[in-house]
Scaffold this active site. Structure first.
Site, PDB file in Angstrom:
ATOM      1  NE  ARG A 197     -43.353 -12.431   8.545  1.00  0.00           N
ATOM      2  CZ  ARG A 197     -44.131 -13.485   8.316  1.00  0.00           C
ATOM      3  NH1 ARG A 197     -45.015 -13.446   7.326  1.00  0.00           N
ATOM      4  NH2 ARG A 197     -44.034 -14.578   9.055  1.00  0.00           N
ATOM      5  CG  ASN A 229     -44.222  -8.042  13.813  1.00  0.00           C
ATOM      6  OD1 ASN A 229     -43.565  -7.623  12.857  1.00  0.00           O
ATOM      7  ND2 ASN A 229     -44.253  -9.327  14.132  1.00  0.00           N
ATOM      8  CD  GLU A 274     -40.729 -17.327  12.923  1.00  0.00           C
ATOM      9  OE1 GLU A 274     -39.771 -18.134  12.949  1.00  0.00           O
ATOM     10  OE2 GLU A 274     -40.792 -16.320  13.652  1.00  0.00           O
ATOM     11  NE  ARG A 311     -38.933 -10.507  14.094  1.00  0.00           N
ATOM     12  CZ  ARG A 311     -39.761 -10.006  14.981  1.00  0.00           C
ATOM     13  NH1 ARG A 311     -39.335  -9.093  15.848  1.00  0.00           N
ATOM     14  NH2 ARG A 311     -41.029 -10.386  14.999  1.00  0.00           N
ATOM     15  CG  HIS A 312     -39.921  -9.881   9.224  1.00  0.00           C
ATOM     16  ND1 HIS A 312     -40.905  -9.091   9.803  1.00  0.00           N
ATOM     17  CD2 HIS A 312     -40.045 -11.093   9.808  1.00  0.00           C
ATOM     18  CE1 HIS A 312     -41.583  -9.790  10.676  1.00  0.00           C
ATOM     19  NE2 HIS A 312     -41.083 -11.020  10.714  1.00  0.00           N
ATOM     20  N   GLY A 313     -38.751  -6.380   8.853  1.00  0.00           N
ATOM     21  CA  GLY A 313     -39.316  -5.195   9.477  1.00  0.00           C
ATOM     22  C   GLY A 313     -40.702  -5.440  10.051  1.00  0.00           C
ATOM     23  CD  GLN A 314     -44.138  -1.974  13.837  1.00  0.00           C
ATOM     24  OE1 GLN A 314     -44.886  -1.137  13.343  1.00  0.00           O
ATOM     25  NE2 GLN A 314     -43.450  -1.750  14.961  1.00  0.00           N
ATOM     26  CB  THR A 315     -46.086  -7.246   9.885  1.00  0.00           C
ATOM     27  OG1 THR A 315     -46.294  -8.041  11.063  1.00  0.00           O
ATOM     28  CG2 THR A 315     -44.867  -7.784   9.133  1.00  0.00           C
TER      29      THR A 315
END
Length: 207
Positions: free
Chosen positions: A61, A17, A84, A10-14
């Site tokens: 992202r 999030n 997504e 899964r992508h990193g934090q934004t």
């Protein structure tokens, strides 16, 4: 064929999030500082692997989360099938259990087996599964790609894992996720199996 190894992250934090704001396929947010650190740690842990291809969604992202590997010159393909789920009218809004009965009502419907339910303007899990199938056909018909890195999104990842393992979509919440978590999946040519579940060891602070 030899075993294909799929590293699914899964992508990193934004910032979305952190703030509890729904992103979905219609919000092209970027990683925040913590997300870039997560990406750097994943790269440091797995840069030694001989990846044949990197696959991402079309949202930035995911690309930012694997930028270290792309900087090595690895082949890269973007696929909208990895995007997504669309949360429709709720994208870009903050969701809390106390404030949004409609949102959590749809989640309950999915858990109860109604995986055609959707929020207004959004997608159902069945629709997400349908647009993922061309990507699955692609990776299963490329035996020359023995090690691949796939970066996508939390809800879409749950749908994909259900498809790989032949789980009903109503069971998708069994596949937990966190920012920059790893699922390692093996494919033998006829069968997918999860060999590493929700692995976040690479994110631990250096001793």
């Amino acid at each position: 064929m030899s075993v294909k190894k799929i590293y699914l992250i899964r992508h990193g934090q934004t910032d979305f999030n952190v703030a509890g704001i729904v992103q979905g396929s219609g919000v092209d947010s970027s990683l925040n500082e913590a997300g870039h650190r997560q990406a750097a740690r994943f790269f440091a842990a797995y840069r030694h692997l001989p990846f044949d291809k990197v696959y991402t969604s079309t949202l930035q992202r995911t690309r930012q989360s694997v930028q270290g590997f792309l900087d090595l010159g690895l082949p890269h393909e973007q696929h909208a099938g990895l995007n997504e789920i669309s949360w429709g009218v709720r994208e870009g809004t903050r969701i809390t259990p106390e404030e949004d009965e409609e949102y959590y009502g749809v989640l309950r419907q999915w858990h109860q087996g109604n995986t055609t339910a959707r929020l207004p303007g959004g997608e159902s899990p069945e629709e997400v599964a349908a647009r993922q199938r061309p990507f699955l056909d692609l990776i299963t018909t490329r035996p020359e790609e023995e090690n691949i890195l796939v970066c996508m999104h939390g809800r879409a990842m749950r749908v994909l894992l259900c498809q790989l393992l032949h789980y009903p979509l109503s069971h998708m919440d069994a596949f937990e996720h966190r920012n920059l978590c790893l699922y390692k999946v093996h494919y033998t040519g006829s069968l997918f199996s999860v060999r590493s579940f929700l692995d976040t060891q690479h994110l631990q602070e250096p001793a």
